[in-house]
Design a protein around this motif. Sequence first.
Motif, PDB file in Angstrom:
ATOM      1  N   CYS A  19     -27.507 -66.080  -5.556  1.00 35.61           N
ATOM      2  CA  CYS A  19     -26.879 -67.340  -5.945  1.00 35.61           C
ATOM      3  C   CYS A  19     -25.379 -67.104  -6.197  1.00 35.61           C
ATOM      4  CB  CYS A  19     -27.536 -67.888  -7.214  1.00 35.61           C
ATOM      5  SG  CYS A  19     -26.699 -69.355  -7.846  1.00 35.61           S
ATOM      6  N   CYS A  23     -21.437 -69.170 -11.971  1.00 34.19           N
ATOM      7  CA  CYS A  23     -22.265 -68.815 -13.122  1.00 34.19           C
ATOM      8  C   CYS A  23     -22.158 -67.315 -13.260  1.00 34.19           C
ATOM      9  CB  CYS A  23     -23.713 -69.246 -12.847  1.00 34.19           C
ATOM     10  SG  CYS A  23     -24.925 -68.540 -13.961  1.00 34.19           S
ATOM     11  N   ALA A  26     -25.211 -64.582 -11.192  1.00 35.96           N
ATOM     12  CA  ALA A  26     -25.415 -64.249  -9.762  1.00 35.96           C
ATOM     13  C   ALA A  26     -26.833 -63.731  -9.525  1.00 35.96           C
ATOM     14  CB  ALA A  26     -24.364 -63.265  -9.252  1.00 35.96           C
ATOM     15  N   CYS A  27     -27.793 -64.577  -9.737  1.00 42.12           N
ATOM     16  CA  CYS A  27     -29.193 -64.167  -9.612  1.00 42.12           C
ATOM     17  C   CYS A  27     -29.539 -63.746  -8.195  1.00 42.12           C
ATOM     18  CB  CYS A  27     -30.103 -65.342  -9.971  1.00 42.12           C
ATOM     19  SG  CYS A  27     -30.100 -65.740 -11.708  1.00 42.12           S
ATOM     20  N   CYS A  55     -32.525 -70.438 -13.395  1.00 43.93           N
ATOM     21  CA  CYS A  55     -32.354 -71.670 -14.166  1.00 43.93           C
ATOM     22  C   CYS A  55     -33.022 -72.844 -13.461  1.00 43.93           C
ATOM     23  CB  CYS A  55     -30.864 -71.953 -14.361  1.00 43.93           C
ATOM     24  SG  CYS A  55     -29.992 -72.265 -12.823  1.00 43.93           S
TER      25      CYS A  55
HETATM   26  S1  SF4 Z   1     -28.801 -68.826 -13.687  1.00 45.37           S
HETATM   27 FE1  SF4 Z   1     -28.900 -70.408 -12.085  1.00 45.37          FE
HETATM   28  S2  SF4 Z   1     -26.777 -70.893 -11.562  1.00 45.37           S
HETATM   29 FE2  SF4 Z   1     -26.801 -68.938 -12.673  1.00 45.37          FE
HETATM   30  S3  SF4 Z   1     -26.852 -67.409 -11.064  1.00 45.37           S
HETATM   31 FE3  SF4 Z   1     -28.967 -67.769 -11.727  1.00 45.37          FE
HETATM   32  S4  SF4 Z   1     -29.716 -69.329 -10.296  1.00 45.37           S
HETATM   33 FE4  SF4 Z   1     -27.477 -69.330 -10.119  1.00 45.37          FE
END
Ligand code: SF4
Length: 675
Positions: A19, A23, A26-27, A55
């Motif tokens: 991702c 944020c 960076a999952c 999230c």
């Molecule tokens: S918490 Fe959500 S927005 Fe943040 S990196 Fe992970 S997936 Fe993306």
Amino acid sequence: MARTIAAESWGHSTVRTACPLDCRDACTLDVTVEKGRVVKIDGGDVNPVTRGYICAKVRRFSERLYGEDRLLYPAIRKGQKGQGTFSRISWQEALDHIAERMEHIRDTTGAEAILPFCYGGSNGLLTQDTNDATLFRAFGTSRLARTVCAAPTGAANLGLYGKMAGVTYADYVHAKLIVLWGVNPAASGIHLIPYLRDARRLGAKLVVIDPRTTSLARQADLHLAPRPGTDLPVALALHRYLFEHGVDERFLAEHTKGADALRARANEWTIERAAQQADIDAGALERFAEMYRSSSPALVRCGWGLERNRNGGSAAAAVLALPAIGGKFGVRGGGFSMSNSTALGIKADAWMNDTPEPRTRLVNMNHLGRALTEYTDPRVEMLFVYNCNPLATMPDQNRVLEGLKRDDLFTVVYEQVVTDTARYADVLLPATTFLENYDIAKSYGPITLQLVRPVIEPVGEARANAEVFSDLAARLGIGEAEEETDTLLRIAGRLPQNLSAELLETGSATPPFGGTPIQFVDVFPLTPDRKIDLFPAALDAGAPAGLYGYQADPASDKYPLALISPASEKSVSSTLAELRQRSAALQMHPSDAQARGLATDDPVRVFNDRGEVQCPVALNADIRPGTVSLPKGLWRKSTYNGSTSNALVPDTLTDLGGGACFNDARVQVASLGKH
Ligand code: SF4
């Protein structure tokens, strides 16, 4: 490198990607695709930070991907600006039209009349500061100071530490005291929460500084709720306390300079005076000072909430200076944590400087409304918006709106969905999302670098940034059109150390120090003399009241309430806020509501001389009296009258870094029925 996703994604498959949204975390993502459509987005379990969960925002991302607001093909405006009526054209027609207009403006007024406008809506290394920068630099457009967020804290960290890497999530468990200052990880950066829980289980004390009683504040050993904009005196009172109770003179002499100047500024703030200014209990502030002084390892997580006001840069500098004065460095779990965006040594200069930045006009993005309505020499004739929804996110919303309505402004919006800004476009270009393009995701909480892979073919006629900007550049005679994968390889090849090979081969790169550097053991200040500069002359000269100089609250009898707009768990800035179903409610303390005869769900007007927001009110004892709150990133449809908190926010700038003063909005609230 050829794209092979068609074969991979047909039938049923789970594709690993990352991702890149704005944020800290960076999952790593596991995205399940069936017959070419995304059916599930989940957290990958190979990433120890992601820990297999993500999230709720990104879990819903397919609603953006396939939703009714998705932009599917290029289009040209029909009818009035803002009506949102467009007719389809081809990519060739759209890019030819834009190129012709750019050439015409350059040849008549000059290229500085073109203003590119972008921010972190698509935050990977490929979608910004690559082919877009090459194009706009070579063409000689106006430049944009992208300072809406993290500029004051960034300026403070750069001045004091040269942007030294901070403590990462995995080391929170070693801390005996954790201070969350102006940050709410439950809404942004959720993967810090389990580490906080583990640290608490091991005996760490928690202090939360936030004008709201958040869920973490409720669990904290100490919660301070200062009036917005007063974090600076609170931090300076801590410094005074630390100086008075004995500091590590050897550390200060060896590793710092400017301590005397900081001490002189801190001396103005006794615990009592700071507590009075911040409207908090002096006894609680003193307890906090003593907890910090006597705890080790002690960790301060400096958030971005405290920077969004007139004193934000100095406040961040004072908070970041605490571990130096308190002697908290040199142990695992001690020091500060903020942004680790520079920890891998990646600088876009490595690929952008092939085309050096011209010294054209620099426009602060927080002044967009002014730029569109007032700037001359030259007047802005073309606005090119991408990775950003400025009508929702910039201060002084009504002035931005007035500018976007100008008939003589040619606006291009290159976007994934029809945003509030897109409705005012002359030409719309459909952009891919991170599920449809390659990118490189760099986290700024943990230290990670990951490859973002397309998991489906682009929806409709959406195209990736790297391709579109190089295609447009080729039309303008600047370079050649480049495939997205060629841009990826070119950028990856310029990453420092051996990051590139590992990234491309395995999908992620191993960070230095196992991703958990200890400050003053593994990493040191990157200032020219490798010392912490506690009183950088440039910062002192740049701040209106000098570095650590306090500027008074802008409240008046007419507008006594401080309006804040913190991050919410529903959107990443304004991204995904289109999925909100219900009108947003103004959060207000019962005592403030009672004084105005208001009850929950009453329609209210929140107003000042800049504008008015109409929405329901929600009585909430979790927000401090004298402060009201609306969520960050709202789209215009989320209030009754199409204005959001930014309609009430001044476009004044922070003391350092040219940042936005979102939390300096001062307002009054009244029942809508009475007006
Ligand atoms: S918490 Fe959500 S927005 Fe943040 S990196 Fe992970 S997936 Fe993306």
